[in-house]
Design an enzyme around this catalytic site. Structure first.
Site, PDB file in Angstrom:
ATOM      1  N   HIS A   1       0.828  -1.216   0.000  1.00  0.00           N
ATOM      2  CA  HIS A   1       0.000   0.000   0.000  1.00  0.00           C
ATOM      3  C   HIS A   1       0.861   1.265   0.000  1.00  0.00           C
ATOM      4  O   HIS A   1       2.069   1.222   0.291  1.00  0.00           O
ATOM      5  CB  HIS A   1      -0.918   0.018   1.232  1.00  0.00           C
TER       6      HIS A   1
ATOM      7  N   GLU B   1      -1.892  -7.176   7.171  1.00  0.00           N
ATOM      8  CA  GLU B   1      -0.499  -7.114   7.606  1.00  0.00           C
ATOM      9  C   GLU B   1      -0.235  -8.153   8.695  1.00  0.00           C
ATOM     10  O   GLU B   1      -1.163  -8.645   9.356  1.00  0.00           O
ATOM     11  CB  GLU B   1      -0.188  -5.708   8.134  1.00  0.00           C
TER      12      GLU B   1
END
Length: 204
Positions: free
Chosen positions: A8, A81
């Site tokens: 990201h 994550e």
């Protein structure tokens, strides 16, 4: 099927050096500029669908890229994550003060290391590989963009490169909006490249 697996765009906590994991923070202006550079590249690569981690920083990246590519976005929890447990929300200095052994091992790129209440790289790689394997079954002859996170992406590349237990995972780190490219074949996954960030150079 081809996958473009990307990290990201830069978030506020990335810039401030705060450990995020499953926690979240908004994108920075630099992050928005990174998306612009990556969007042009994904158009050239003919991405037809984006699959994103549900974290706000990842999903915002995916939505903005989808507008540029003229495609849609789906979410998959398995792209989250690495879970950093009790370290989340702490700066590196705070984490070293409160959890020195776990922090040192984790950020030294040790695959078996985990934060108290968190995951190790093996667990992260397994869930990302499960996600990609399911996507490979569902679609043929497409190029999919997969939006995930820094430690998740480096665990995935480490796994695809052989998952050597003593290897330093940091060698597989990616810049924000950097990506890896891999193909799904009948015999498995073929990693074509990783750490690609040349599309970000004009943004610096």
């Amino acid at each position: 099927m081809r996958f473009i697996v990307l990290r990201h765009a830069e978030s506020e906590w990335n810039r401030s050096g705060i450990i995020q994991g499953r926690s979240d923070s908004p994108l920075t202006e630099e992050g928005r500029r990174q998306i612009a550079g990556l969007g042009a590249r994904l158009q050239m690569l003919s991405v037809t669908l984006l699959i994103s981690s549900p974290a706000g920083r990842a999903f915002t990246t995916a939505e903005t890229l989808a507008e540029r590519c003229g495609c849609t976005v789906q979410m998959d929890e398995r792209l989250q994550e690495q879970d950093f447990g009790r370290l989340e929300g702490l700066s590196y200095a705070q984490a070293m003060r409160d959890y020195p052994e776990a922090t040192q091992c984790l950020f030294a790129g040790k695959a078996e290391a985990s934060a108290p209440g968190g995951e190790n790289a093996y667990e992260v790689a397994w869930r990302l590989m499960a996600c990609l394997s399911d996507l490979a079954v569902d679609g043929q002859n497409q190029t999919l963009g997969v939006v995930t996170h820094g430690h998740a992406l480096q665990a995935l590349i480490w796994w695809l490169k052989g998952a050597y237990p003593q290897e330093d995972l940091r060698r597989y780190g990616h810049r924000n909006c950097g990506y890896a490219m891999l193909d799904a074949t009948a015999s498995g996954f073929n990693l074509l490249n990783w750490g690609v960030a040349t599309h970000l150079l004009p943004q610096r």
